[in-house]
Design a protein around this motif. Structure first.
Motif, short mmCIF file in Angstrom:
data_model
loop_
_atom_site.label_atom_id
_atom_site.label_comp_id
_atom_site.label_asym_id
_atom_site.label_seq_id
_atom_site.Cartn_x
_atom_site.Cartn_y
_atom_site.Cartn_z
N MET A 809 -18.50 -30.75 1.93
CA MET A 809 -18.18 -29.36 2.27
C MET A 809 -18.88 -28.39 1.32
O MET A 809 -19.30 -27.29 1.74
CB MET A 809 -16.67 -29.13 2.21
N VAL A 810 -19.03 -28.79 0.05
CA VAL A 810 -19.76 -27.94 -0.90
C VAL A 810 -21.21 -27.78 -0.41
O VAL A 810 -21.77 -26.68 -0.46
CB VAL A 810 -19.74 -28.57 -2.30
N LEU A 811 -21.78 -28.86 0.09
CA LEU A 811 -23.15 -28.79 0.61
C LEU A 811 -23.24 -27.91 1.84
O LEU A 811 -24.18 -27.10 1.98
CB LEU A 811 -23.66 -30.20 0.94
N LEU A 812 -22.28 -28.04 2.72
CA LEU A 812 -22.30 -27.25 3.96
C LEU A 812 -22.12 -25.77 3.69
O LEU A 812 -22.69 -24.91 4.39
CB LEU A 812 -21.22 -27.74 4.92
N GLU A 813 -21.32 -25.45 2.65
CA GLU A 813 -21.04 -24.04 2.35
C GLU A 813 -22.10 -23.40 1.47
O GLU A 813 -22.10 -22.19 1.27
CB GLU A 813 -19.67 -23.93 1.66
N MET A 814 -23.00 -24.22 0.94
CA MET A 814 -24.05 -23.69 0.07
C MET A 814 -25.00 -22.82 0.88
O MET A 814 -25.39 -23.16 2.00
CB MET A 814 -24.81 -24.89 -0.52
N THR A 815 -25.36 -21.67 0.33
CA THR A 815 -26.31 -20.80 1.03
C THR A 815 -27.67 -21.48 1.08
O THR A 815 -28.01 -22.32 0.23
CB THR A 815 -26.46 -19.46 0.31
N GLU A 816 -28.46 -21.08 2.07
CA GLU A 816 -29.79 -21.65 2.20
C GLU A 816 -30.63 -21.34 0.96
O GLU A 816 -31.41 -22.18 0.49
CB GLU A 816 -30.49 -21.09 3.45
N ALA A 817 -30.45 -20.13 0.43
CA ALA A 817 -31.22 -19.74 -0.76
C ALA A 817 -30.87 -20.65 -1.94
O ALA A 817 -31.75 -21.08 -2.70
CB ALA A 817 -30.94 -18.29 -1.11
N ARG A 818 -29.57 -20.96 -2.11
CA ARG A 818 -29.17 -21.80 -3.23
C ARG A 818 -29.66 -23.23 -3.01
O ARG A 818 -30.07 -23.90 -3.96
CB ARG A 818 -27.66 -21.77 -3.40
N TRP A 819 -29.58 -23.71 -1.76
CA TRP A 819 -30.08 -25.06 -1.46
C TRP A 819 -31.55 -25.18 -1.83
O TRP A 819 -31.96 -26.10 -2.52
CB TRP A 819 -29.86 -25.38 0.01
N GLN A 820 -32.35 -24.24 -1.36
CA GLN A 820 -33.78 -24.29 -1.64
C GLN A 820 -34.07 -24.15 -3.13
O GLN A 820 -34.94 -24.84 -3.68
CB GLN A 820 -34.51 -23.18 -0.85
N SER A 821 -33.33 -23.26 -3.78
CA SER A 821 -33.54 -23.05 -5.21
C SER A 821 -33.24 -24.33 -6.01
O SER A 821 -33.98 -24.71 -6.91
CB SER A 821 -32.68 -21.90 -5.71
N SER A 822 -32.13 -25.00 -5.65
CA SER A 822 -31.75 -26.23 -6.36
C SER A 822 -32.81 -27.30 -6.16
O SER A 822 -33.21 -27.99 -7.11
CB SER A 822 -30.40 -26.74 -5.84
N LYS A 823 -33.26 -27.43 -4.92
CA LYS A 823 -34.24 -28.47 -4.63
C LYS A 823 -35.57 -28.17 -5.31
O LYS A 823 -36.20 -29.07 -5.91
CB LYS A 823 -34.43 -28.61 -3.12
N GLN A 824 -35.99 -26.92 -5.27
CA GLN A 824 -37.28 -26.57 -5.87
C GLN A 824 -37.25 -26.72 -7.39
O GLN A 824 -38.23 -27.12 -8.00
CB GLN A 824 -37.67 -25.13 -5.49
N SER A 825 -36.10 -26.44 -8.00
CA SER A 825 -36.01 -26.59 -9.45
C SER A 825 -36.11 -28.05 -9.84
O SER A 825 -36.75 -28.40 -10.85
CB SER A 825 -34.70 -25.99 -9.98
#
Length: 925
Positions: A809-825
């Motif tokens: 659920m944490v993953l589903l609620e994560m904003t797209e911007a935060r998802w991309q930022s986490s992955k790119q970092s």
């Protein structure tokens, strides 16, 4: 500012209008930015009635500011953008530091600076975090280092602030009728934290002007109260504490003798380093040394010189000895030889050439120092700013401006019997006192007249001599020319039956250094647990035989190591390459002689036994980890199995064993750095000559790993006599392909900060809480762990399962911007270039070991990670990590305080390890 010629960073030192001193470091090649702030406030500042308050404040500053009121937000932000953060509280300083992707540096500094401008000290956070501080204190109740440290505090001058309890507990931090700890915390912060006592270091690829703008924008509003540095009027040691013999009982099987001299500490001594000069001569380990004499008499195993606690205006100079059982009955003799050595140094040791030799080694180390990670750079320099003049911030650790005979003599005058304190840590002695907080048994007595008379003798043993000139100091101080056809990556330049030679000449870092790796695989070395033990014994005996002759090489900046592993043994050499062939020749000559000295065999066998027995008394999580790797990796037995096999080994076993081990060999050798091909081949010839055996069979060792695919949730219990419970959950990938590595690595990156915040910060289950990557034999893996004074295994398991069940659920609620930022970092971390020659050599060596001869593994993992979608990660969490479908191993230990919560629900207990392994598949690398 004195900068190393090999340092390509740019520096600027400024002082802000609020008197905050700032060092700006532009590193054009850095792939991360980092910051550190140190304040000249530590546990010495604690009110007597609130001991541990400075440490508690360090914790609280992370837990909400007006800028970021949500608890855990700072850590989440740093983790999301590929960074790390931490802090520590010392005697006189508290230091905070972090690193992050450069694009987020400004935003992180905005959050970080608020620690020192607008902390909230929320009442709920105060109540919870003092439990965390208490858990940190209780976690070390069985830690001998902390237990001995407390006795040290109780046996110096009680009026000196070092005597205070530094950690804090629910008792010292409790609310009282006349004193609310939150009010005291705020008052302490306001009364001590001031910009004029702070230093700040910022580094990154940003320009110096941009870094200066950050410093001014975010840190100029820290209040300057013009507080003075803490004045300590009491000496560390008075006449009452001199001539003290303190005896301490450890929990582990430890025998240690420490001699301490209280010496004057001058802020200017870093320039000439008189104590470092004396420590070099006292701590020398070559022929004729104090170490050699005492070792040959069978009194000691190790010696260290020059340690001890220190501060702005106090310093202890210590000599430490690890004792043999025989040494315990010759303590007065050991101390007598120490004073004979000091007398020898006074008489013959004050020679300019000795100082110049040490200075030359220091200059070489400074000139050709390896680049550090940005977070290490700022953490180090921010403390140098508290101690050194601005021009010496980079050079102060290395500088030796000139031989000052009178200064060295003055220090030696303090190393007298009249200024001595002795500490003996050993079991079976007389104790009549018990230390506060850690309940350590100890006793204090005065030196006898006979001891004082014996130690004050003018006699100097003729066996004691001072070091000869060092033959290993490098002469060739410039990198050799790059060969015309040299490639960026290592290449296989020689392949024979059972022998492969890899070579690479490094051009990027351009230092006169090299790395040599020699991996000797032998199936016989790891065929049985007894063989594994004999391999380790043989390694220790060779290192022992080398120590005296090779010590000068280490002093000169050439390091060597020989270690046993799952396939056999590996020898490594590193540092200045000019004299490495000389050292390699010495090592191989010593190896070829294979002298198995009976006395040293018994000593080393006893040392290994004591080391493994002591490891069985480590904190519960460490023991669970050891049991887990032993269960999964048959060639890596747990300590109790090693101990059982060690009992059966005799000296007569070793010669035949070593011959049999050498009869089935496979050698991979890698020469990297400042070497040409012909150098590598010449080094290889030396190795081949040394290892050549008649009728040799060439065979690589198998490194088996027990696989967990299809086993469900299995558990293994370690009964440990410890108050705290511990639980470790391990998930193992059945695949070793790049996508599996990418998936497990990204999962850990996304989960670790949230897991820590949930189980430690919110639920306060314990101080040691975390989630980490754990690859075993190339198989990616994840571990989740908790050590708790609060809850038993069943409750800890439930808390981890609740987290794993809810994380999708944490993953589903994560904003797209935060998802991309986490992955790119994380992608930026994976692709981060090697920071120095050592890191690059190590990466190539790991690739060779993994048979990744194209050196593309890192990029393949990055490419696989780039394709992972959020849906992929949700599927991974639901299908692989969620408890109802998981294949996983749960290691657990129930604390003595939680016996009612010992049973673990929903797992299949492993009753017989051999039977369990037989049921499982296994990989064989």
């Amino acid at each position: 500012m004195h900068v190393s010629p090999n340092d390509h960073k740019h520096y600027r030192y400024i002082t802000l209008p609020n008197a905050l001193r700032v060092l700006l470091v532009n590193d054009p090649h850095a792939h991360r930015s980092a910051a550190a702030l140190s304040v000249n406030v530590g546990h010495f500042h604690d009110p007597v009635e609130r001991q541990g308050l400075a440490h508690f404040l360090e914790h609280m500053l992370f837990l909400g500011t007006d800028q970021c009121p949500v608890i855990g937000d700072f850590q989440r932000f740093i983790s999301q953008h590929g960074g790390h953060n931490n802090a520590w509280t010392g005697t006189e300083h508290t230091t905070f530091f972090f690193d992050i992707r450069p694009s987020q540096f400004a935003a992180s500094l905005d959050r970080f600076s608020a620690f020192f401008i607008s902390p909230r000290f929320d009442a709920d956070a105060v109540d919870k975090e003092r439990q965390s501080v208490d858990a940190e204190y209780r976690m070390k109740l069985n830690d001998d280092v902390r237990r001995i440290y407390q006795v040290h505090k109780e046996t110096i001058n009680p009026n000196h602030p070092f005597a205070k309890f530094s950690v804090g507990s629910v008792e010292t931090l409790a609310d009282r009728d006349d004193s609310n700890v939150r009010d005291d915390l705020i008052a302490f912060y306001r009364a001590n934290y001031s910009a004029n006592l702070m230093t700040l270091a910022l580094t990154g690829p940003q320009s110096l002007d941009e870094l200066e703008r950050f410093a001014k924008q975010y840190f100029s509003t820290i209040a300057n109260h013009h507080y003075p540095e803490l004045a300590i009027n009491a000496p560390l040691v008075t006449k009452s504490e001199q001539h003290q013999w303190v005896t301490i009982e450890p929990l582990k099987e430890v025998r240690k003798l420490t001699l301490a001299f209280s010496v004057p500490e001058s802020p200017e001594q870093y320039r000439t380093k008189p104590l470092s000069y004396i420590a070099h001569l006292l701590g020398y380990e070559g022929p004729g040394s104090l170490m050699s004499l005492l070792k040959n008499k069978g009194y000691i195993n190790t010696l260290s010189a020059g340690g001890g606690i220190s501060g702005r205006d106090f310093r202890e100079f210590t000599l430490g000895f690890s004792l043999t059982p025989l040494g315990l009955s010759h303590l007065d003799d050991i101390i007598t030889y120490v004073f004979q050595t000091i007398a020898l140094i006074r008489r013959d040791g004050l020679q300019p050439w000795r100082y110049q030799e040490k200075r030359q080694v220091q200059e070489l180390a400074f000139h050709y120092q390896d680049p550090q990670r940005p977070i290490d750079t700022v953490s180090h320099l921010v403390m140098n700013m508290q101690h050194y003049a601005p021009t010496d911030l980079l050079y102060g650790d290395y500088m030796m401006t000139g031989f000052d005979r009178h200064q060295i003599q003055a220090m030696l005058q303090h190393m007298s019997v009249d200024n001595l304190r002795v500490m003996l840590v050993a079991k079976g002695q007389h104790y009549d006192q018990r230390a506060d907080w850690y309940h350590t048994p100890y006793a204090v007595k005065r030196f006898s007249a006979q001891q004082i008379a014996k130690w004050k003798t003018d006699y100097i043993s003729p066996v004691l001599t001072l070091p000869d000139p060092n033959p290993y100091i490098a002469d060739a101080l410039h990198p050799i020319a790059i060969e015309q056809d040299a490639s960026e990556e290592p290449s296989l330049i020689e392949e024979l039956p059972g022998f492969r030679l890899w070579h690479g000449q490094e051009s990027h870092f351009s230092v006169p250094k090299g790395h040599i790796y020699i991996a000797i695989d032998s199936p016989h070395a790891v065929a049985t647990v007894k063989n594994i033990v004999m391999t380790r014994l043989s390694v220790e005996m060779l290192l022992e035989a080398l120590n005296e002759q090779a010590y000068q090489a280490e002093i000169a900046g050439i390091n060597y190591n020989l270690y046993a592993h799952q396939g056999g043994v590996t020898l490594t050499l590193s540092g200045f390459n000019d004299k490495q062939p000389l050292l390699l020749e010495l090592i191989l000559k010593t190896f070829s002689q294979r002298s198995f000295n009976p006395e040293r065999f018994e000593t080393i066998k006893a040392q290994l036994q004591r080391s493994w027995e002591n490891a069985e008394k480590n904190k519960p999580l460490s023991q669970l980890y050891n049991s887990m790797t032993g269960l999964l990796q048959p060639n890596n037995p747990p300590y109790h199995a090693l101990l059982a096999a060690l009992e059966t080994v005799t000296l007569s076993d070793l010669p035949d064993f070593v011959d049999a081990m050498l009869a089935t060999l496979h050698v991979d050798m890698f020469v990297y750095g400042n070497w040409h091909r012909h150098h590598a081949k010449a080094l290889a010839e030396t190795v081949k000559d040394s290892l050549r055996v008649q009728g040799q069979a060439y065979q690589e060792s198998v490194r088996p790993l027990t696989l967990l695919e299809g086993v469900g949730t299995v558990s293994f219990e370690r009964p440990l006599a410890h108050a705290e419970s511990a639980l470790l959950v391990y998930y193992q990938s059945p695949s070793t392909d790049p996508k599996a590595v990418a998936t497990y690595t990204l999962a850990n990156h996304l989960m670790s900060a949230t897991f820590f915040n949930e189980l430690r910060t919110k639920q306060q289950l314990g101080y040691m809480v975390g989630a980490n990557n754990l690859p075993l034999n190339r198989h990616p893996g994840l571990i989740f762990y908790v050590q708790s004074p609060m809850a038993g295994p069943n409750q800890l398991m439930a808390a981890i399962d609740d987290f794993l069940n809810a994380f999708f659920m944490v993953l589903l609620e994560m904003t797209e911007a935060r998802w991309q930022s986490s992955k790119q970092s994380l992608l930026a971390q994976v692709r981060e270039p090697d920071n120095n020659l050592r890191a690059r050599a190590q990466r190539y060596w790991i690739s060779i070991g993994n048979k990744d001869y194209q050196y593309q593994r890192r990029e393949q993992v990055a490419e696989a990670m780039a394709t992972l979608s959020r849906a992929d990660m949700v599927r991974f969490v639901v299908n692989t990590l969620k408890p109802r479908t998981a294949d996983r191993l749960v290691m657990h230990s129930c604390g003595t305080d939680h016996q009612q919560d010992a049973h673990l629900d929903g797992t299949y207990p492993i009753a017989d390890i051999a039977a369990f392994r037989a049921l499982c598949q296994r990989s064989e690398d």
